[in-house]
Design an enzyme around this catalytic site. Sequence first.
Site, PDB file in Angstrom:
ATOM      1  N   HIS A 198     -18.878 -13.524  28.554  1.00 46.77           N
ATOM      2  CA  HIS A 198     -17.685 -14.368  28.419  1.00 46.77           C
ATOM      3  C   HIS A 198     -16.398 -13.662  28.816  1.00 46.77           C
ATOM      4  O   HIS A 198     -15.350 -14.299  28.919  1.00 46.77           O
ATOM      5  CB  HIS A 198     -17.590 -14.958  27.005  1.00 46.77           C
ATOM      6  CG  HIS A 198     -17.169 -14.021  25.931  1.00 46.77           C
ATOM      7  ND1 HIS A 198     -15.882 -13.987  25.444  1.00 46.77           N
ATOM      8  CD2 HIS A 198     -17.866 -13.090  25.244  1.00 46.77           C
ATOM      9  CE1 HIS A 198     -15.810 -13.080  24.480  1.00 46.77           C
ATOM     10  NE2 HIS A 198     -16.999 -12.520  24.344  1.00 46.77           N
TER      11      HIS A 198
ATOM     12  N   CYS B  95     -11.170  -8.935  18.372  1.00 46.90           N
ATOM     13  CA  CYS B  95     -12.546  -8.588  18.037  1.00 46.90           C
ATOM     14  C   CYS B  95     -12.946  -9.032  16.643  1.00 46.90           C
ATOM     15  O   CYS B  95     -14.118  -9.055  16.311  1.00 46.90           O
ATOM     16  CB  CYS B  95     -12.746  -7.074  18.177  1.00 46.90           C
ATOM     17  SG  CYS B  95     -11.609  -6.121  17.155  1.00 46.90           S
TER      18      CYS B  95
END
Length: 387
Positions: free
Chosen positions: A206, A330
Amino acid sequence: MAGIRAYLDYNASAPLLAVAREAMVAALDVAANPSSVHAEGRAARRLIETVRRDVAALVNAKAEHVVFTSGATEAASTLLSPDWQMGRGTVRMSRLYVSEADHPCLLNGGRFPAAQVTRIGVDANGIADLGALESALGGHDKSEGLPLVAIHAANNETGVIQPIDRIAAIVKAAGGILIVDAVQAVGRVSTDLSAGYADYLILSSHKIGGPKGVGAIVAASDLMMPKPLINGGGQEKGHRGGTENLAAIAGFGAAAREALAGLPAMDAVRQRRDEIEAIVKSLVPDAEIFGTGAPRLANTAFFAIAGVKAETAQIAFDLAGVALSAGSACSSGKVGPSHVLKAMGYGDSLGALRVSIGPATGAEDVELFRTALAGIAARRADRERAA
């Protein structure tokens, strides 16, 4: 959300490419299990092996050395292991060495106990301290096992590119194994595993315009691999159990082909990034742009505005129609101090904004960014006058 918006958060996730979407939709019509031996199963297997070649070509590796995973975090958790196999024998990695500025999936140490993880510092630009790495590896006790080194090729927050060839020379001289997190690098800088600088690469679909939920380990050879993180039916040559996610893998392959073909477009992306940084310095002269003293990815700008919290600015940008990050994405919903900036010597109180763009970023996106930043700068000036 209604209205025109600018998406400037490619390092968090690049927009799904049309060719990747098309490949995924086509793969959904392949109903069979890729492990089945009938004609339908063989058709599914052929699709996976075609994609394996496409992903290998992106980093100039051999297709048989590509192992599909559910993403980069799983790939890292698989590779960061003390227990490895070479043929029928076992190999022990007794200590993991990582950079203080690494992505959390490396910093967390994978399957190593915390006591067996050594963190190597970085300089003010985020470049790994090569002297400290060499010294640490020089003191490694090989009687207990081999040293395993893991480091990012390009930082997800600053875009700073590590001198992987020099790091590799130090690791090889110490008899160690080198894992390179190439998640942000592939598709933005040329990556050639055949050059011999890395033993293993970590990739994510991605980040290059493919679907979420698929990534890969790419090995320089298949002589040695970590013991599986996920055991099961023996898929991926026994390295990763579980029926392969055919549609996601198909999208990954299409994105990999586009990423390889699109490398020459990075010069235009760099010009757009430089334009954005010029706007920052024009509207906020005292803004600090990080990592400018080192090679950086062409698509990334990481900056701080004095007197403005990064999370506050991020919300203001979002309300003005601009999607960007306050550091890394993240962790779910993460905002706050950047561990990367702390490692670079800026302390743990400073937050920063990350603009990360791609080939589809246009002049209208830059103009939306300019308008939003002008509003933030004006409000800061009003507060300063009122103080």
